[in-house]
Motif scaffolding. Structure first.
Motif, PDB file in Angstrom:
ATOM      1  N   TRP A 389       0.845  -1.213   0.000  1.00 54.10           N
ATOM      2  CA  TRP A 389       0.000   0.000   0.000  1.00 54.10           C
ATOM      3  C   TRP A 389       0.877   1.259   0.000  1.00 54.10           C
ATOM      4  CZ3 TRP A 389      -0.138   3.809   3.830  1.00 54.10           C
ATOM      5  CH2 TRP A 389      -1.114   4.798   3.665  1.00 54.10           C
ATOM      6  N   ALA A 390       1.879   1.261   0.874  1.00 55.54           N
ATOM      7  CA  ALA A 390       2.739   2.451   0.987  1.00 55.54           C
ATOM      8  C   ALA A 390       3.520   2.679  -0.308  1.00 55.54           C
ATOM      9  CB  ALA A 390       3.690   2.294   2.172  1.00 55.54           C
ATOM     10  N   ASP A 391       4.016   1.585  -0.917  1.00 58.55           N
ATOM     11  CA  ASP A 391       4.747   1.716  -2.191  1.00 58.55           C
ATOM     12  C   ASP A 391       3.857   2.309  -3.271  1.00 58.55           C
ATOM     13  OD1 ASP A 391       7.176   0.788  -1.384  1.00 58.55           O
ATOM     14  OD2 ASP A 391       6.758  -1.319  -1.873  1.00 58.55           O
ATOM     15  N   GLU A 392       2.656   1.770  -3.363  1.00 51.22           N
ATOM     16  CA  GLU A 392       1.738   2.247  -4.418  1.00 51.22           C
ATOM     17  C   GLU A 392       1.372   3.709  -4.193  1.00 51.22           C
ATOM     18  OE1 GLU A 392      -1.517  -0.524  -4.487  1.00 51.22           O
ATOM     19  OE2 GLU A 392      -0.197  -2.153  -5.132  1.00 51.22           O
ATOM     20  N   PHE A 393       1.147   4.047  -2.932  1.00 52.52           N
ATOM     21  CA  PHE A 393       0.826   5.437  -2.584  1.00 52.52           C
ATOM     22  C   PHE A 393       1.986   6.342  -3.000  1.00 52.52           C
ATOM     23  CE2 PHE A 393      -0.824   8.160   1.283  1.00 52.52           C
ATOM     24  CZ  PHE A 393      -1.029   9.230   0.417  1.00 52.52           C
ATOM     25  N   GLN A 394       3.189   5.934  -2.631  1.00 56.31           N
ATOM     26  CA  GLN A 394       4.355   6.752  -2.961  1.00 56.31           C
ATOM     27  C   GLN A 394       4.506   6.909  -4.478  1.00 56.31           C
ATOM     28  OE1 GLN A 394       8.233   5.262  -1.731  1.00 56.31           O
ATOM     29  NE2 GLN A 394       9.049   7.340  -1.697  1.00 56.31           N
ATOM     30  N   ASN A 395       4.381   5.796  -5.199  1.00 51.69           N
ATOM     31  CA  ASN A 395       4.525   5.873  -6.657  1.00 51.69           C
ATOM     32  C   ASN A 395       3.499   6.810  -7.271  1.00 51.69           C
ATOM     33  OD1 ASN A 395       6.644   4.131  -6.635  1.00 51.69           O
ATOM     34  ND2 ASN A 395       5.399   2.294  -7.005  1.00 51.69           N
ATOM     35  N   ALA A 396       2.300   6.796  -6.715  1.00 45.77           N
ATOM     36  CA  ALA A 396       1.209   7.593  -7.301  1.00 45.77           C
ATOM     37  C   ALA A 396       1.435   9.093  -7.134  1.00 45.77           C
ATOM     38  CB  ALA A 396      -0.118   7.192  -6.663  1.00 45.77           C
ATOM     39  N   ILE A 397       2.213   9.490  -6.132  1.00 50.82           N
ATOM     40  CA  ILE A 397       2.373  10.950  -5.929  1.00 50.82           C
ATOM     41  C   ILE A 397       3.805  11.442  -6.155  1.00 50.82           C
ATOM     42  CG2 ILE A 397       0.373  11.174  -4.369  1.00 50.82           C
ATOM     43  CD1 ILE A 397       2.412  11.283  -2.034  1.00 50.82           C
ATOM     44  N   THR A 398       4.679  10.529  -6.608  1.00 51.78           N
ATOM     45  CA  THR A 398       6.073  10.944  -6.828  1.00 51.78           C
ATOM     46  C   THR A 398       6.148  12.031  -7.904  1.00 51.78           C
ATOM     47  OG1 THR A 398       6.954   8.837  -6.119  1.00 51.78           O
ATOM     48  CG2 THR A 398       8.369  10.132  -7.550  1.00 51.78           C
ATOM     49  N   GLN A 399       6.929  13.081  -7.624  1.00 54.46           N
ATOM     50  CA  GLN A 399       7.117  14.159  -8.598  1.00 54.46           C
ATOM     51  C   GLN A 399       8.585  14.221  -8.998  1.00 54.46           C
ATOM     52  OE1 GLN A 399       5.472  17.320  -6.223  1.00 54.46           O
ATOM     53  NE2 GLN A 399       3.352  16.679  -6.582  1.00 54.46           N
ATOM     54  N   SER A 400       9.104  15.423  -9.298  1.00 61.49           N
ATOM     55  CA  SER A 400      10.474  15.472  -9.822  1.00 61.49           C
ATOM     56  C   SER A 400      11.518  15.195  -8.728  1.00 61.49           C
ATOM     57  CB  SER A 400      10.738  16.844 -10.429  1.00 61.49           C
ATOM     58  OG  SER A 400      10.816  17.808  -9.405  1.00 61.49           O
ATOM     59  N   ASN A 401      11.188  15.526  -7.491  1.00 61.44           N
ATOM     60  CA  ASN A 401      12.160  15.405  -6.404  1.00 61.44           C
ATOM     61  C   ASN A 401      12.177  13.965  -5.879  1.00 61.44           C
ATOM     62  OD1 ASN A 401      13.476  15.535  -3.894  1.00 61.44           O
ATOM     63  ND2 ASN A 401      12.855  17.648  -3.577  1.00 61.44           N
ATOM     64  N   LYS A 402      13.328  13.289  -6.045  1.00 57.48           N
ATOM     65  CA  LYS A 402      13.401  11.879  -5.623  1.00 57.48           C
ATOM     66  C   LYS A 402      14.127  11.724  -4.279  1.00 57.48           C
ATOM     67  CE  LYS A 402      11.665  10.387  -9.637  1.00 57.48           C
ATOM     68  NZ  LYS A 402      11.238  11.687 -10.190  1.00 57.48           N
ATOM     69  N   GLY A 403      14.377  12.846  -3.617  1.00 60.84           N
ATOM     70  CA  GLY A 403      15.121  12.804  -2.355  1.00 60.84           C
ATOM     71  C   GLY A 403      14.249  12.442  -1.167  1.00 60.84           C
ATOM     72  N   ALA A 404      14.889  12.025  -0.099  1.00 58.13           N
ATOM     73  CA  ALA A 404      14.175  11.713   1.150  1.00 58.13           C
ATOM     74  C   ALA A 404      15.059  12.129   2.326  1.00 58.13           C
ATOM     75  CB  ALA A 404      13.853  10.228   1.219  1.00 58.13           C
TER      76      ALA A 404
END
Ligand SMILES: Cc1cc2nc3c(=O)[nH]c(=O)nc-3n(C[C@H](O)[C@H](O)[C@H](O)COP(=O)(O)OP(=O)(O)OC[C@H]3O[C@@H](n4cnc5c(N)ncnc54)[C@H](O)[C@@H]3O)c2cc1C
Length: 453
Positions: A389-404
């Motif tokens: 669930w968390a992976d899918e959520f993250q993928n769905a809202i990922t934008q240009s910034n890939k940092g964490a």
């Protein structure tokens, strides 16, 4: 050949030892995360830098893995069959109200330090939770309620004392071991054991803030983030778009539904704060409004030391949250697989963004919004489903910034390192690691492997 660990021998050298046979062993090896259940061979509570150097020697002699614990809020500070160096007895604190500085030992928690400095009308920002150790949060960066006004915790770090892998006790700052001082400001516990930190303090005699609950729609979420981005630097916010717990002050119809549970902190004049916060009250009729003039310490209500949640989480940065992004967030939150789903959104900027990206090892200075996506769940066997669930959520809202943000990344590996540090920062960190910890003694962390170019 490595030496065997002998608890009776160790008791002759160290005063504060917890062995697997001791009654407080289980408590001493517990960290906040409920899915971490590691059994160290010994926990050594040190009281000074010399003892720390002795623990470092012991780890080398025995070849046992070494974990370092300050507040125990990360997943890294306990290790199976190894040595835990626990700093929690080291709580000395020297406040100089005249120069507005403090020397603070690394076993202090954020609230212990904050309460003491506030007695002098002074403060420095750590995170949003009082029980976090100043050791771990400082070495990773430190993003809290003063981030827009006074930057990260590390932006207020003037000096530190570090015991390095060779057992040397170094005083470091911008001119002494400047490379190491650069690395510990964001590079985590990779480079040595910090015994104490010297922070710059800021005047903070008044604040205005607390909790504000709003209904969560794509419009209210986007408006919240817009207001937070254009608010004065004195105002830092955390918007938790999340499943509402059955809190008594919240109408029953909202229990278990997604709401915005926001924490706002205006660090300064309470009247000015009230004015700045009005825009958030205007977003929608609040479901609950606990905003009020306060002492900054009220932002940190006591937390339950026995709360050890099972949770999966993903940290990321976002460039913007408009209604469309908010809509996607709501969709995923409503499909949450755990008992509580959260998208925690922190609008950054202000003082932290004015520090050049290469000034410290924390390089995500221009990131606009930090998002922490989490699912709190009940049964460890269900973990993979919540991770999906968390992976899918993250993928769905990922934008240009890939940092964490390194302090919120709970898994380790190359992918995680690359998210935590841009390539040039990581290369510099690896070189400094090779200089100060060539054998990678300090590896229970988001590990930066040493390289010599
Ligand atoms: C409930 C909760 C809320 C949080 N909120 C925030 C927040 O608002 N803002 C934020 O920035 N972060 C936040 N965090 C993340 C937090 O900053 C990290 O988990 C941090 O590592 C915790 O520090 P600690 O000393 O408590 O942890 P520990 O687990 O004791 O240590 C963390 C890491 O740092 C190393 N370390 C600790 N002390 C030293 C030292 N003195 N010398 C060398 N290495 C050391 C450890 O080896 C370990 O790798 C939160 C975490 C939790 C669980």
């Amino acid at each position: 050949m490595s030496t065997e660990l002998s608890i009776p021998q160790l008791r002759k050298t160290f005063k504060h030892i917890v062995s697997p046979k001791d009654a407080d062993y289980d408590k001493a090896r517990t960290v906040v995360a409920g899915d971490i259940d590691r059994r160290p061979a010994v926990i050594i509570r040190t009281t000074n830098a010399n003892e720390i150097a002795q623990v470092i020697s012991l780890a080398k002699e025995t070849s046992l893995p070494l974990a370092v614990r300050s507040g125990g809020h990360s997943v890294h500070s306990v290790v199976d069959d190894g040595i835990v160096l626990d700093l929690s007895l080291m709580k000395d604190l020297q406040i100089d109200a005249k120069t507005k500085t403090v020397w603070a030992e690394a076993g202090l928690t954020a609230i212990e330090l904050t309460s003491a400095t506030l007695e002098h009308g002074l403060a420095i920002g750590f995170g949003d939770t009082g029980s976090v150790g100043i050791g771990g949060i400082t070495l990773g960066g430190g993003v809290g309620y003063l981030v827009r006004k006074h930057g990260l915790s590390i932006d207020n770090l003037l000096a530190a004392e570090i015991v390095t892998a060779d057992g040397n006790i170094l005083q470091i700052d911008e001119t002494n071991h400047a490379d190491l001082f650069w690395a510990i400001r964001g590079g985590g516990g990779n480079f040595g054991i910090a015994t104490k930190f010297k922070f710059k303090l800021h005047d903070l005699t008044q604040a205005y803030g607390g909790m504000l609950c709003l209904p969560a729609t794509s419009e209210t979420i986007a408006s919240f983030l817009k207001e937070a981005g254009s608010a004065p630097d004195a105002l830092s916010t955390i918007a938790n778009v999340m499943t509402a717990p059955p809190m008594p002050f919240l109408a029953e119809e909202y229990h278990g539904k997604i709401i915005i549970l926001a924490m706002l902190c205006y660090a300064g004049d309470a009247n000015e704060g009230e004015k700045a916060i009005q825009a958030f009250r205007n977003i929608a009729t609040p479901l609950a409004d606990f905003l009020h003039p306060m002492s900054y310490s009220e932002m940190f209500p006591p937390d339950d030391p026995d709360y050890h949640p099972l949770a999966v989480s993903k940290n990321m940065h976002l460039d913007y949250v408009d209604e469309s992004v908010a809509e996607t967030m709501l969709k995923h939150l409503n499909q949450g697989t755990g008992m509580m789903s959260v998208a925690q959104l922190r609008v950054l900027g202000g003082a932290m963004a004015r520090v050049p990206a290469d000034a410290t090892a924390y390089a995500h200075r221009k990131s606009k919004i930090m998002a922490n996506l989490a699912s709190v769940y009940q049964d460890i066997s269900e973990k993979p489903q919540h991770e999906r669930w968390a992976d899918e959520f993250q993928n769905a809202i990922t934008q240009s910034n890939k940092g964490a943000y390194v302090n919120f990344i709970n898994t380790v590996g190359e992918k995680e390192l690359e998210a935590a540090y841009p390539a040039s920062t990581l290369e510099k960190l690896r070189l400094i690691k090779a200089k100060y910890d060539p054998t990678n003694l300090f590896k229970m962390n988001q590990n930066i492997f040493p390289i010599n170019l």
